[in-house]
Write a protein that holds these residues in place. Sequence first.
Motif, PDB file in Angstrom:
ATOM      1  N   ILE A   1       7.885  10.620 -19.429  1.00  0.00           N
ATOM      2  CA  ILE A   1       8.697   9.744 -18.580  1.00  0.00           C
ATOM      3  C   ILE A   1       8.311   9.978 -17.124  1.00  0.00           C
ATOM      4  O   ILE A   1       8.138  11.114 -16.691  1.00  0.00           O
ATOM      5  CB  ILE A   1      10.196  10.053 -18.744  1.00  0.00           C
ATOM      6  N   ASP A   2       8.154   8.903 -16.354  1.00  0.00           N
ATOM      7  CA  ASP A   2       8.004   9.036 -14.901  1.00  0.00           C
ATOM      8  C   ASP A   2       8.759   7.881 -14.253  1.00  0.00           C
ATOM      9  O   ASP A   2       9.207   6.965 -14.935  1.00  0.00           O
ATOM     10  CB  ASP A   2       6.520   9.041 -14.492  1.00  0.00           C
ATOM     11  N   PHE A   3       8.889   7.954 -12.930  1.00  0.00           N
ATOM     12  CA  PHE A   3       9.699   6.972 -12.209  1.00  0.00           C
ATOM     13  C   PHE A   3       8.856   6.041 -11.329  1.00  0.00           C
ATOM     14  O   PHE A   3       9.355   5.456 -10.378  1.00  0.00           O
ATOM     15  CB  PHE A   3      10.747   7.686 -11.354  1.00  0.00           C
ATOM     16  N   SER A   4       7.579   5.903 -11.672  1.00  0.00           N
ATOM     17  CA  SER A   4       6.677   5.131 -10.809  1.00  0.00           C
ATOM     18  C   SER A   4       6.935   3.633 -10.849  1.00  0.00           C
ATOM     19  O   SER A   4       6.397   2.884 -10.021  1.00  0.00           O
ATOM     20  CB  SER A   4       5.217   5.413 -11.187  1.00  0.00           C
ATOM     21  N   GLU A   5       7.760   3.169 -11.796  1.00  0.00           N
ATOM     22  CA  GLU A   5       8.096   1.743 -11.831  1.00  0.00           C
ATOM     23  C   GLU A   5       9.054   1.341 -10.701  1.00  0.00           C
ATOM     24  O   GLU A   5       9.145   0.161 -10.350  1.00  0.00           O
ATOM     25  CB  GLU A   5       8.726   1.362 -13.177  1.00  0.00           C
ATOM     26  N   ILE A   6       9.768   2.320 -10.138  1.00  0.00           N
ATOM     27  CA  ILE A   6      10.761   1.983  -9.109  1.00  0.00           C
ATOM     28  C   ILE A   6      10.111   1.386  -7.856  1.00  0.00           C
ATOM     29  O   ILE A   6      10.536   0.320  -7.391  1.00  0.00           O
ATOM     30  CB  ILE A   6      11.653   3.206  -8.788  1.00  0.00           C
ATOM     31  N   PRO A   7       9.069   2.003  -7.270  1.00  0.00           N
ATOM     32  CA  PRO A   7       8.405   1.354  -6.121  1.00  0.00           C
ATOM     33  C   PRO A   7       7.808  -0.009  -6.473  1.00  0.00           C
ATOM     34  O   PRO A   7       7.850  -0.938  -5.663  1.00  0.00           O
ATOM     35  CB  PRO A   7       7.307   2.353  -5.732  1.00  0.00           C
ATOM     36  N   ALA A   8       7.275  -0.132  -7.693  1.00  0.00           N
ATOM     37  CA  ALA A   8       6.710  -1.413  -8.121  1.00  0.00           C
ATOM     38  C   ALA A   8       7.797  -2.478  -8.222  1.00  0.00           C
ATOM     39  O   ALA A   8       7.591  -3.641  -7.838  1.00  0.00           O
ATOM     40  CB  ALA A   8       5.991  -1.256  -9.467  1.00  0.00           C
TER      41      ALA A   8
ATOM     42  N   GLY B   1       0.817  -1.212   0.000  1.00  0.00           N
ATOM     43  CA  GLY B   1       0.000   0.000   0.000  1.00  0.00           C
ATOM     44  C   GLY B   1       0.845   1.254   0.000  1.00  0.00           C
ATOM     45  O   GLY B   1       0.570   2.214  -0.742  1.00  0.00           O
ATOM     46  N   MET B   2       1.892   1.254   0.820  1.00  0.00           N
ATOM     47  CA  MET B   2       2.785   2.405   0.900  1.00  0.00           C
ATOM     48  C   MET B   2       3.519   2.621  -0.430  1.00  0.00           C
ATOM     49  O   MET B   2       3.594   3.749  -0.937  1.00  0.00           O
ATOM     50  CB  MET B   2       3.808   2.202   2.019  1.00  0.00           C
ATOM     51  N   LEU B   3       4.028   1.540  -1.011  1.00  0.00           N
ATOM     52  CA  LEU B   3       4.738   1.645  -2.283  1.00  0.00           C
ATOM     53  C   LEU B   3       3.802   2.064  -3.417  1.00  0.00           C
ATOM     54  O   LEU B   3       4.206   2.795  -4.332  1.00  0.00           O
ATOM     55  CB  LEU B   3       5.434   0.319  -2.615  1.00  0.00           C
ATOM     56  N   SER B   4       2.534   1.634  -3.345  1.00  0.00           N
ATOM     57  CA  SER B   4       1.543   2.050  -4.352  1.00  0.00           C
ATOM     58  C   SER B   4       1.304   3.553  -4.266  1.00  0.00           C
ATOM     59  O   SER B   4       1.182   4.236  -5.295  1.00  0.00           O
ATOM     60  CB  SER B   4       0.224   1.305  -4.137  1.00  0.00           C
ATOM     61  N   SER B   5       1.237   4.077  -3.039  1.00  0.00           N
ATOM     62  CA  SER B   5       1.038   5.518  -2.849  1.00  0.00           C
ATOM     63  C   SER B   5       2.236   6.304  -3.392  1.00  0.00           C
ATOM     64  O   SER B   5       2.060   7.338  -4.055  1.00  0.00           O
ATOM     65  CB  SER B   5       0.857   5.841  -1.362  1.00  0.00           C
ATOM     66  N   ILE B   6       3.431   5.802  -3.121  1.00  0.00           N
ATOM     67  CA  ILE B   6       4.640   6.462  -3.637  1.00  0.00           C
ATOM     68  C   ILE B   6       4.643   6.418  -5.165  1.00  0.00           C
ATOM     69  O   ILE B   6       4.966   7.409  -5.826  1.00  0.00           O
ATOM     70  CB  ILE B   6       5.908   5.796  -3.068  1.00  0.00           C
ATOM     71  N   ALA B   7       4.251   5.261  -5.727  1.00  0.00           N
ATOM     72  CA  ALA B   7       4.207   5.120  -7.189  1.00  0.00           C
ATOM     73  C   ALA B   7       3.216   6.105  -7.796  1.00  0.00           C
ATOM     74  O   ALA B   7       3.481   6.714  -8.836  1.00  0.00           O
ATOM     75  CB  ALA B   7       3.838   3.681  -7.568  1.00  0.00           C
ATOM     76  N   TYR B   8       2.064   6.266  -7.135  1.00  0.00           N
ATOM     77  CA  TYR B   8       1.063   7.234  -7.630  1.00  0.00           C
ATOM     78  C   TYR B   8       1.626   8.653  -7.619  1.00  0.00           C
ATOM     79  O   TYR B   8       1.456   9.409  -8.583  1.00  0.00           O
ATOM     80  CB  TYR B   8      -0.218   7.175  -6.795  1.00  0.00           C
ATOM     81  N   LEU B   9       2.309   9.015  -6.555  1.00  0.00           N
ATOM     82  CA  LEU B   9       2.909  10.351  -6.484  1.00  0.00           C
ATOM     83  C   LEU B   9       3.972  10.533  -7.568  1.00  0.00           C
ATOM     84  O   LEU B   9       4.064  11.595  -8.189  1.00  0.00           O
ATOM     85  CB  LEU B   9       3.516  10.594  -5.102  1.00  0.00           C
ATOM     86  N   LEU B  10       4.748   9.476  -7.812  1.00  0.00           N
ATOM     87  CA  LEU B  10       5.813   9.572  -8.819  1.00  0.00           C
ATOM     88  C   LEU B  10       5.264   9.663 -10.235  1.00  0.00           C
ATOM     89  O   LEU B  10       5.891  10.285 -11.109  1.00  0.00           O
ATOM     90  CB  LEU B  10       6.770   8.374  -8.700  1.00  0.00           C
ATOM     91  N   ILE B  11       4.107   9.035 -10.479  1.00  0.00           N
ATOM     92  CA  ILE B  11       3.540   9.105 -11.838  1.00  0.00           C
ATOM     93  C   ILE B  11       3.082  10.525 -12.163  1.00  0.00           C
ATOM     94  O   ILE B  11       2.963  10.913 -13.322  1.00  0.00           O
ATOM     95  CB  ILE B  11       2.383   8.087 -12.023  1.00  0.00           C
ATOM     96  N   MET B  12       2.845  11.321 -11.103  1.00  0.00           N
ATOM     97  CA  MET B  12       2.443  12.711 -11.298  1.00  0.00           C
ATOM     98  C   MET B  12       3.634  13.602 -11.662  1.00  0.00           C
ATOM     99  O   MET B  12       3.464  14.673 -12.226  1.00  0.00           O
ATOM    100  CB  MET B  12       1.789  13.259 -10.012  1.00  0.00           C
ATOM    101  N   VAL B  13       4.836  13.143 -11.310  1.00  0.00           N
ATOM    102  CA  VAL B  13       6.050  13.923 -11.607  1.00  0.00           C
ATOM    103  C   VAL B  13       6.623  13.387 -12.913  1.00  0.00           C
ATOM    104  O   VAL B  13       7.551  12.585 -12.930  1.00  0.00           O
ATOM    105  CB  VAL B  13       7.086  13.803 -10.467  1.00  0.00           C
TER     106      VAL B  13
END
Length: 197
Positions: A40-47, A15-27
Amino acid sequence: MNVQGSRVKKQVTVGMLSSIAYLLIMVDFPLPVLPNFLLIDFSEIPALIAAIVFGPGAGIMVEAIKNILHYLIQGSATGVPVGEISNFIAGVLFIVPSAYMFRRFKSMKGLTAGLVLGTVLMAVVMSILNYFVIMPAYVLFLNIPEMSAEALKAFVVKGILPFNIIKGLIITALLLAVMSKIKTWILTQMKSNYREV
């Protein structure tokens, strides 16, 4: 830690990593040489971290939650989650081989091989899907003029393919930098949460 405690820890972490991934997809940001709607976004890193620690299924869950949140909160220009589905598929293609190789060999060489394989898979499969499914879906739902077969092929070869290769290489470089700092922690977590891949 007992099974129940381990399950709760996994759920909380995912859940925590999903929230971080969501925030990263916005950047996100475009690349100067490619169409500006390819971001380009970095949301794959938490996943990827979830997939490495808990197994590929956890990484897929992070990808799914991230994209569901993005669609529910941000919405979609098409009214249907074409972009989110595309992002989910690309993410899964990238993280599953990467996590599998690291969990198999437990080394940076294994992870690097997996990241390269994931980049190639993501680039090739997403090019095919964009040609046959994703771009036609955008044409349908946005009610925009259809591209000719030649124009669509040129767009995929000159836009989609290099975009996914560059994205994979950027995330690979970032993840390897992160992993060099947290590898010991990752291996410790894997021992306490180990599942066969």
